[in-house]
Design a protein around this motif. Structure first.
Motif, short mmCIF file in Angstrom:
data_model
loop_
_atom_site.label_atom_id
_atom_site.label_comp_id
_atom_site.label_asym_id
_atom_site.label_seq_id
_atom_site.Cartn_x
_atom_site.Cartn_y
_atom_site.Cartn_z
N GLY A 226 0.81 -1.21 0.00
CA GLY A 226 0.00 0.00 0.00
C GLY A 226 0.84 1.26 0.00
N ARG A 227 0.17 2.37 0.23
CA ARG A 227 0.80 3.68 0.13
C ARG A 227 2.00 3.84 1.07
NH1 ARG A 227 -1.11 8.28 -1.82
NH2 ARG A 227 -3.18 7.33 -2.08
N TYR A 228 1.89 3.29 2.28
CA TYR A 228 2.95 3.49 3.27
C TYR A 228 3.78 2.24 3.51
CZ TYR A 228 -0.15 7.44 4.11
OH TYR A 228 -0.93 8.56 3.94
N ALA A 229 3.55 1.21 2.71
CA ALA A 229 4.24 -0.06 2.94
C ALA A 229 5.75 0.09 2.82
CB ALA A 229 3.73 -1.11 1.97
N ALA A 230 6.22 0.79 1.78
CA ALA A 230 7.67 0.91 1.56
C ALA A 230 8.34 1.66 2.70
CB ALA A 230 7.93 1.61 0.22
N SER A 231 7.76 2.79 3.12
CA SER A 231 8.39 3.59 4.18
C SER A 231 8.32 2.86 5.52
CB SER A 231 7.71 4.96 4.29
OG SER A 231 6.32 4.82 4.53
N ASN A 232 7.21 2.17 5.80
CA ASN A 232 7.08 1.42 7.05
C ASN A 232 8.11 0.29 7.13
OD1 ASN A 232 4.97 3.04 7.91
ND2 ASN A 232 3.37 1.61 7.24
N ARG A 233 8.30 -0.41 6.03
CA ARG A 233 9.27 -1.50 6.02
C ARG A 233 10.70 -0.97 6.10
NH1 ARG A 233 7.48 -6.50 4.53
NH2 ARG A 233 9.47 -7.04 3.54
N ARG A 234 10.95 0.13 5.46
CA ARG A 234 12.30 0.73 5.50
C ARG A 234 12.63 1.17 6.92
NH1 ARG A 234 11.75 3.37 1.14
NH2 ARG A 234 10.90 5.27 2.09
N ARG A 235 11.63 1.69 7.63
CA ARG A 235 11.84 2.14 9.01
C ARG A 235 12.16 0.96 9.92
NH1 ARG A 235 7.91 5.32 9.02
NH2 ARG A 235 6.31 3.90 9.85
N THR B 248 1.05 -8.99 -12.16
CA THR B 248 1.77 -8.82 -10.90
C THR B 248 1.70 -7.37 -10.49
OG1 THR B 248 3.32 -10.62 -11.46
CG2 THR B 248 4.01 -9.04 -9.76
N LEU B 249 1.23 -7.10 -9.27
CA LEU B 249 1.09 -5.72 -8.77
C LEU B 249 2.26 -5.40 -7.86
CD1 LEU B 249 -1.79 -6.47 -9.80
CD2 LEU B 249 -2.66 -4.84 -8.12
N ILE B 250 2.85 -4.21 -8.07
CA ILE B 250 4.09 -3.81 -7.40
C ILE B 250 3.92 -2.42 -6.82
CG2 ILE B 250 6.58 -3.47 -7.72
CD1 ILE B 250 6.19 -5.11 -10.39
N CYS B 251 4.34 -2.23 -5.57
CA CYS B 251 4.36 -0.89 -4.96
C CYS B 251 5.48 -0.07 -5.61
CB CYS B 251 4.62 -0.98 -3.46
SG CYS B 251 3.21 -1.51 -2.50
N GLY B 252 5.16 1.10 -6.11
CA GLY B 252 6.18 1.94 -6.74
C GLY B 252 5.86 3.41 -6.55
N THR B 253 6.58 4.25 -7.25
CA THR B 253 6.37 5.69 -7.18
C THR B 253 6.41 6.27 -8.59
OG1 THR B 253 8.75 6.06 -6.85
CG2 THR B 253 7.36 5.96 -4.88
N SER B 254 5.77 7.42 -8.74
CA SER B 254 5.81 8.13 -10.02
C SER B 254 7.11 8.92 -10.11
CB SER B 254 4.62 9.08 -10.12
OG SER B 254 4.73 10.11 -9.15
N ARG B 255 7.32 9.62 -11.20
CA ARG B 255 8.54 10.42 -11.37
C ARG B 255 8.62 11.53 -10.34
NH1 ARG B 255 8.99 11.22 -17.97
NH2 ARG B 255 9.36 9.00 -18.48
#
Length: 413
Positions: A342-351, A366-373
Motif C-alpha cells: 500500500g501507500r505506506y508499505a515501503a516507508s514502514n518496512r524501510r523504518r 503482478t502488482l508492485i508498490c512503486g512511485t511516479s517520477r
C-alpha cells in the motif's frame, strides 16, 4: 444430422443468417418458392428478440423491488425465442460435446430443432448428456480440466442463465466482477488499484481457493438457489446438469461435488455459491467487525482483500477460513498470503529495516508498490512472468514454423 429424422417438407426455405442483425444481403442461396421471405424473417426475429427482452426486464424489475421474494413461475420464460437467441450467441467454432454436433449441424434445420428441444424441455423429456472431459495447458505447465457440454445442453443452459441473470444481477454485490454482464477483468483490476490508492490500505490478503469448481457442494448450491428460485422445474433442470457427469476415456463419472468448469452455466452457479458463502458474510464483516479501511475485490474464485490494520487482516483470515469450511471450501495454505502492501508499505518496512514490499498477482498481472517520477505512490502492474514466458514460447515456435515461408505467406498467416 443431429440424430433425429427430418422430413423434406420441414426444410426451411431460406438458410437463416448466421448472426441476428446481419443485413438481408447476406442470404444463403435461395431455394424455390422463397423469394421475399428474408425481410419477413428478419422482422420476426427482431420482434421475438424484443419480446424476450421485455419479458426478462419484467423479471429484473421484480427482483430489484422485491429482494426477499422467491420466483415461482420462471419456466415459461424458456421459450423458443430465448433458445434461438441463446443458440446465436454460442461460439460457432467451439469443440463439440459427446453428441458430436457442431453449431453448423444444428443451424441446418434450426427452427425445427429448437421447436423440438422446447417441446422436450417443457414435457420433461429433455435429458442432459454427460460433458466431455478435455484438458488445456496452463501457463505453469499443469493441465486445466474442462467439461464440454453437448450442443443442446449449451442452448438450454444459456437460456437459463439469461433468466437467472435477470434476478441475480440485482442481488450480486458491487465487489463481485467475474463472469457478469458488462463487467470484465479490467474492471476488477481497476477497482482494486483505485481501492488501494484511495484508501488507507496497508495489508493485502491474497486468497486462493483450492480446486474451487470441483469442491462446490451441490447440496449447498441447491439450498442457495432456493433462497430466490421457487420454481422447482428450474431447480430440477440445474440438478440434471449437475448429475449428468463427465465422460473421460469412455467412463462416465458422476460426483456429488463440483459444477463442471467450462460449462455455460458453471460461472453463474459459482457466483451464486460464493455470493452466499462469502460475499454477504464479507460485507457484514466489513460493516461490523473492521476497525479501519477495508476493500474487497472478487473475480470468480480469485479474492483480494485489503486492510488498514494488520489485526483486522489476521482476524478476517481466521474467520474466513472457518466460514469457507462450513461450505466445503478451503484456502490453499501455500498460495494464500497476507503481505504488507500500500501507500505506506515501503516507508514502514524501510523504518523497520526490511526490504521492498512483496508483490502479488491478480488476474494474470503482478502488482508492485512503486512511485511516479514526482515521488507519488503508484501501483505498477506487469504481466505474470509464467504467462509472459508461455506467450513468448508460443510466438517463438510459430516463427520457427514459418521460417522458410515466403514473406507474403508469413504476412497472410
Amino acid at each position: 444430422m443431429n440424430g433425429r429424422e427430418r422430413s423434406d417438407s420441414a426444410i426451411v426455405a431460406v438458410k437463416p443468417t448466421n448472426k441476428a442483425g446481419h443485413p438481408a444481403a447476406e442470404l444463403g442461396e435461395p431455394r424455390a418458392g422463397t423469394k421475399g421471405n428474408m425481410g419477413q424473417q428478419s422482422t420476426r426475429r427482431a420482434q421475438n428478440r424484443e419480446s424476450v427482452s421485455q419479458a426478462l426486464d419484467r423479471v429484473r424489475t421484480a427482483a430489484r423491488h422485491r429482494k426477499k421474494e422467491r420466483f415461482t413461475t420462471l419456466f415459461h420464460h424458456l421459450s423458443v425465442d430465448l433458445f434461438r437467441e441463446a443458440f446465436l450467441t454460442l461460439k460457432r467454432d467451439a469443440a463439440p460435446g459427446v453428441d458430436g454436433l457442431t453449431w453448423q449441424d444444428y443451424e441446418a434445420d434450426l427452427e425445427r430443432d429448437l421447436t423440438d428441444l422446447h417441446d422436450r424441455v417443457h414435457r420433461g423429456a429433455y435429458r442432459a448428456l454427460p460433458s466431455r472431459r478435455q484438458y488445456i495447458p496452463k501457463p505453469d505447465g499443469r493441465q486445466r480440466p474442462l467439461a464440454i457440454a453437448a450442443l443442446e445442453d449449451k442452448i438450454v443452459q444459456k437460456a437459463t442463465v439469461a433468466v437467472l441473470n435477470a434476478i441475480y444481477e440485482e442481488d450480486f454485490l458491487g465487489f463481485s466482477y467475474g463472469f457478469r454482464p458488462r463487467r470484465s477483468q479490467h474492471d476488477a483490476l481497476d477497482a482494486l488499484m483505485v481501492g488501494i490508492s484511495s484508501t488507507k490500505v496497508n495489508y493485502i490478503l491474497d486468497c486462493d481457493l483450492r480446486t474451487f469448481f470441483d469442491s462446490v457442494s451441490q447440496e449447498w448450491l441447491v439450498r442457495f438457489l432456493n433462497h430466490r428460485i421457487g420454481d422447482p422445474r428450474i431447480t430440477h433442470l440445474i440438478q440434471k446438469w449437475l448429475k449428468a457427469g463427465v465422460l473421460e476415456e469412455g467412463v462416465v463419472t458422476v460426483s456429488e461435488t463440483g459444477t463442471g468448469q467450462g460449462s455455460v452455466i458453471s460461472p453463474l452457479l459459482a457466483n451464486i455459491y460464493l455470493h452466499y458463502a462469502f460475499d454477504l458474510w464479507a460485507k457484514r464483516w466489513r460493516q461490523r467487525e473492521a476497525t479501519g479501511d477495508m476493500i474487497i475485490v472478487r473475480y470468480a474464485d480469485d479474492i483480494v482483500v485489503g486492510f488498514q490494520h494488520e489485526t483486522d487482516a489476521c482476524r478476517f483470515l481466521d474467520m474466513m477460513r472457518d466460514r469457507l469450511e462450513e461450505f466445503s471450501l478451503t484456502l490453499h495454505p501455500e498460495k494464500t498470503r497476507l503481505i504488507e502492501f500500500g501507500r505506506y508499505a515501503a516507508s514502514n518496512r524501510r523504518r523497520r529495516g526490511l526490504g521492498k514490499p512483496e508483490t502479488f498477482t491478480f488476474l494474470g498481472f503482478t502488482l508492485i508498490c512503486g512511485t511516479s517520477r514526482r515521488g507519488y505512490f503508484l501501483i505498477h502492474r506487469k504481466s505474470r512472468r509464467d504467462r509472459r514466458m508461455a506467450k513468448l514460447k508460443e510466438i517463438k515456435e510459430e516463427l520457427r514454423r514459418r521460417l522458410h515461408q515466403s514473406i507474403p505467406d508469413k504476412g497472410d498467416g
